[in-house]
Design an enzyme around this catalytic site. Structure first.
Site, mmCIF file in Angstrom:
data_model
loop_
_atom_site.group_PDB
_atom_site.id
_atom_site.type_symbol
_atom_site.label_atom_id
_atom_site.label_comp_id
_atom_site.label_asym_id
_atom_site.label_seq_id
_atom_site.Cartn_x
_atom_site.Cartn_y
_atom_site.Cartn_z
ATOM 1 N N GLY A 39 -50.809 -11.181 6.573
ATOM 2 C CA GLY A 39 -50.634 -10.562 5.191
ATOM 3 C C GLY A 39 -51.834 -11.092 4.275
ATOM 4 O O GLY A 39 -52.667 -10.319 3.649
ATOM 5 N N HIS A 40 -52.240 -12.605 4.678
ATOM 6 C CA HIS A 40 -53.162 -13.106 3.973
ATOM 7 C C HIS A 40 -54.734 -12.432 4.392
ATOM 8 O O HIS A 40 -55.788 -11.896 3.910
ATOM 9 C CB HIS A 40 -53.606 -14.651 4.063
ATOM 10 C CG HIS A 40 -52.422 -15.336 3.594
ATOM 11 N ND1 HIS A 40 -51.466 -15.887 4.379
ATOM 12 C CD2 HIS A 40 -52.057 -15.619 2.437
ATOM 13 C CE1 HIS A 40 -50.581 -16.303 3.730
ATOM 14 N NE2 HIS A 40 -50.942 -16.319 2.578
ATOM 15 N N GLN A 151 -48.981 -7.258 -3.006
ATOM 16 C CA GLN A 151 -47.986 -6.957 -3.958
ATOM 17 C C GLN A 151 -46.608 -7.627 -3.368
ATOM 18 O O GLN A 151 -45.534 -7.787 -4.110
ATOM 19 C CB GLN A 151 -47.626 -5.568 -3.469
ATOM 20 C CG GLN A 151 -46.714 -4.869 -4.142
ATOM 21 C CD GLN A 151 -45.987 -3.469 -3.406
ATOM 22 O OE1 GLN A 151 -46.645 -2.727 -2.958
ATOM 23 N NE2 GLN A 151 -44.542 -3.439 -3.353
ATOM 24 N N LYS A 152 -46.621 -8.488 -2.172
ATOM 25 C CA LYS A 152 -45.559 -9.305 -1.826
ATOM 26 C C LYS A 152 -45.251 -10.224 -3.060
ATOM 27 O O LYS A 152 -43.983 -10.228 -3.225
ATOM 28 C CB LYS A 152 -46.140 -10.256 -0.508
ATOM 29 C CG LYS A 152 -45.224 -11.416 -0.513
ATOM 30 C CD LYS A 152 -43.990 -10.977 0.153
ATOM 31 C CE LYS A 152 -42.969 -12.308 0.879
ATOM 32 N NZ LYS A 152 -43.072 -13.491 -0.166
ATOM 33 N N ASP A 153 -45.848 -10.738 -3.891
ATOM 34 C CA ASP A 153 -45.526 -11.361 -4.842
ATOM 35 C C ASP A 153 -45.791 -10.577 -6.125
ATOM 36 O O ASP A 153 -46.854 -10.738 -7.167
ATOM 37 C CB ASP A 153 -46.445 -12.609 -5.101
ATOM 38 C CG ASP A 153 -46.178 -13.582 -3.681
ATOM 39 O OD1 ASP A 153 -45.192 -14.506 -4.010
ATOM 40 O OD2 ASP A 153 -46.780 -13.512 -2.912
ATOM 41 N N GLN A 156 -46.270 -11.860 -9.680
ATOM 42 C CA GLN A 156 -47.475 -12.667 -9.636
ATOM 43 C C GLN A 156 -48.574 -11.984 -9.889
ATOM 44 O O GLN A 156 -49.320 -12.037 -10.850
ATOM 45 C CB GLN A 156 -47.678 -13.719 -8.509
ATOM 46 C CG GLN A 156 -49.001 -14.198 -8.487
ATOM 47 C CD GLN A 156 -49.174 -15.027 -7.078
ATOM 48 O OE1 GLN A 156 -48.763 -16.404 -7.132
ATOM 49 N NE2 GLN A 156 -49.697 -14.554 -6.025
ATOM 50 N N SER A 189 -45.562 -17.549 4.395
ATOM 51 C CA SER A 189 -45.909 -18.707 5.002
ATOM 52 C C SER A 189 -44.290 -19.461 4.984
ATOM 53 O O SER A 189 -44.020 -20.306 5.949
ATOM 54 C CB SER A 189 -46.475 -19.645 3.917
ATOM 55 O OG SER A 189 -47.938 -18.804 3.851
ATOM 56 N N ARG A 190 -43.370 -19.234 4.171
ATOM 57 C CA ARG A 190 -42.204 -19.842 4.313
ATOM 58 C C ARG A 190 -41.320 -19.395 5.280
ATOM 59 O O ARG A 190 -40.293 -20.026 5.522
ATOM 60 C CB ARG A 190 -41.500 -19.962 2.818
ATOM 61 C CG ARG A 190 -42.056 -20.552 1.758
ATOM 62 C CD ARG A 190 -41.419 -20.586 0.502
ATOM 63 N NE ARG A 190 -41.977 -21.454 -0.365
ATOM 64 C CZ ARG A 190 -42.878 -21.302 -1.458
ATOM 65 N NH1 ARG A 190 -43.367 -20.090 -1.779
ATOM 66 N NH2 ARG A 190 -43.247 -22.428 -2.249
HETATM 67 P P1 AMP Z 1 -49.886 -17.691 -0.807
HETATM 68 O O1 AMP Z 1 -50.575 -18.139 0.194
HETATM 69 O O2 AMP Z 1 -48.409 -17.504 -0.334
HETATM 70 O O3 AMP Z 1 -50.290 -18.032 -2.301
HETATM 71 O O4 AMP Z 1 -50.331 -16.047 -0.904
HETATM 72 C C1 AMP Z 1 -51.857 -15.827 -1.263
HETATM 73 C C2 AMP Z 1 -52.028 -14.446 -1.310
HETATM 74 O O5 AMP Z 1 -51.446 -13.507 -0.283
HETATM 75 C C3 AMP Z 1 -51.015 -13.768 -2.552
HETATM 76 O O6 AMP Z 1 -51.928 -12.696 -3.247
HETATM 77 C C4 AMP Z 1 -49.712 -13.040 -1.944
HETATM 78 O O7 AMP Z 1 -49.214 -12.029 -2.641
HETATM 79 C C5 AMP Z 1 -50.509 -12.564 -0.476
HETATM 80 N N1 AMP Z 1 -49.552 -12.156 0.458
HETATM 81 C C6 AMP Z 1 -48.453 -13.147 0.950
HETATM 82 N N2 AMP Z 1 -47.739 -12.517 1.728
HETATM 83 C C7 AMP Z 1 -48.178 -11.446 1.862
HETATM 84 C C8 AMP Z 1 -47.771 -10.162 2.640
HETATM 85 N N3 AMP Z 1 -46.922 -10.350 3.675
HETATM 86 N N4 AMP Z 1 -48.425 -9.117 2.661
HETATM 87 C C9 AMP Z 1 -49.547 -8.847 1.580
HETATM 88 N N5 AMP Z 1 -49.905 -9.929 0.920
HETATM 89 C C10 AMP Z 1 -49.205 -11.129 1.157
#
Ligand code: AMP
Length: 284
Positions: A39-40, A151-153, A156, A189-190
Site C-alpha cells: 500500500g505504501h 484512501q485506506k485512511d 485522514q 501495518s497493523r
Molecule cells: P501509515 O504508515 O499507516 O501512516 O500510512 C502511510 C500512508 O499509506 C497513508 O497515507 C495511508 O493511507 C497509506 N496506506 C496505508 N495502507 C494502505 C493501503 N492498503 N492502500 C493504500 N494506501 C495505504
C-alpha cells in the site's frame, strides 16, 4: 538498485530538497510510519511517476497515539523498509528523531478541521490533532510539490485536504486507491498483529463493505439498514467490538439517512487487541 538516501535531520532534508529544486526538479512526498507494505509502495511509485524525485518519511508520530494505544509496540522495521523503498524507486527517506520533531517545550498544535469530528474523532479524540500537526510540520520540513495519501485512511485524507485548503498550504494532495490482499483485506501495518485465526476473520470487513454495496445496488437506500447489515457480517465473523459501520457523505462524513448520492461506507472494528479500519466508495 541503489538504496534511497537516508536523511535524519531537518537540515539534511532541506539541503537535499533545496538542491533538487535548484536543478529544476520536483518532488512527490509520501509520509508514513514505516512497517511498509505494498500500500505504501503504491504511493511511492505514483509519486515517482509524477515527479523527478520521490521522498518518503518514516516517523512513528507519538502525538497521534492515545496513552492506551500501540505507540510503543508499533512495528519498526527500518532496514526492511529501506529495501522496499529502493525497489519502488524512492530517492530519499526522511527519518527524523523524535527529539528534533518535538523538542522540549513543544506546545503548538493544529486544531483539525470539522471533518475530523465524527467517526475516528469520536473514538480517538486527539488523533487528528496529532496527525494534522505532524503532517503540517513534515510539509514545512520537506517542501515537496505534492503529497500522496492512501484512501485506506479515508477520513485522514479528508482532514489533510481540508487543512491544506484552510491554511493555504502550497502542496497538491493526491489520494490513491486502497491496496488489498487477494481475499480483500486492506493492507495495513497493523495486520501483522493478527493471529492466524484473527487474520481469517479479518476478511469479514471487506465482505461487510461489499454487502453494503450489494444491498444498495439492489435498492436498499436506508443508511440504517445498510449499517445493520454490515454489523451483522462483522458479528458473525467474531468481531467483539464494532466502533462504527455506516454509510456517510463523501465530503462531510456525516452519516446518511438516505443514500441518495455517491457515498462512502466506513468501518472501524476490533479483533482481539487489534483495531482495523477500512472503507469502500458507494455509487448510486
Ligand atoms: P501509515 O504508515 O499507516 O501512516 O500510512 C502511510 C500512508 O499509506 C497513508 O497515507 C495511508 O493511507 C497509506 N496506506 C496505508 N495502507 C494502505 C493501503 N492498503 N492502500 C493504500 N494506501 C495505504
Amino acid at each position: 538498485m541503489s538504496l534511497p538516501q537516508v536523511l535524519n535531520t531537518i537540515d539534511q532534508v532541506r539541503t537535499a530538497v533545496g538542491a533538487a529544486h535548484a536543478r529544476g526538479e520536483t518532488l512527490g512526498f509520501v509520509p508514513t510510519m514505516g512497517a511498509l507494505h505494498e500500500g505504501h509502495l503504491s504511493l511511492v511509485r505514483r509519486a515517482k511517476a509524477e515527479h523527478s524525485r520521490a521522498i518518503a518519511s518514516i516517523f512513528v508520530n507519538p502525538t497521534q497515539f492515545a496513552p492506551h494505544e500501540d505507540f510503543t509496540r508499533y512495528p519498526r522495521t527500518f532496514e526492511a523498509d529501506l529495501a522496499l523503498l529502493a525497489g519502488a524507486g524512492c530517492d530519499h527517506v526522511f527519518a527524523p528523531a523524535a527529539e528534533e520533531v518535538y523538542p522540549p517545550g513543544f506546545s503548538t498544535y493544529v486544531q483539525p478541521p470539522a471533518v475530523a469530528l465524527p467517526l475516528e474523532g469520536q473514538f480517538r479524540p486527539d488523533h487528528f490533532r496529532g496527525v494534522a500537526t505532524i503532517v503540517l510540520k513534515l510539509f514545512e520540513m520537506v517542501q515537496a510539490e505534492a503529497a500522496y495519501f492512501g484512501q485506506k485512511d479515508y477520513q485522514q485524507a479528508a482532514v489533510i485536504r481540508a487543512m491544506v485548503c484552510d491554511l493555504n498550504l502550497p502542496v497538491r494532495i493526491e489520494v490513491c486507491p486502497i491496496v488489498r490482499e487477494a481475499d480483500g483485506l486492506a493492507l495495513s501495518s497493523r495486520n501483522r498483529y493478527l493471529s492466524p485465526d484473527e487474520r481469517r476473520r479479518a476478511t469479514a470487513i471487506y465482505r461487510a463493505l461489499q454487502t453494503a454495496a450489494d444491498q444498495l445496488a439492489h435498492g436498499e437506500r436506508r443508511g440504517a439498514a445498510l449499517s445493520v447489515a454490515m454489523q451483522h457480517v462483522l458479528q458473525q465473523a467474531g468481531f467483539q467490538k464494532v466502533d462504527y459501520a455506516l454509510v456517510a457523505d463523501r465530503d462531510t462524513l456525516a452519516e446518511l439517512e438516505q443514500v441518495d448520492r455517491p457515498a462512502v461506507a466506513l468501518i472501524a472494528a476490533h479483533l482481539g487487541a487489534t483495531r482495523l479500519i477500512d472503507n469502500l466508495l458507494l455509487e448510486v
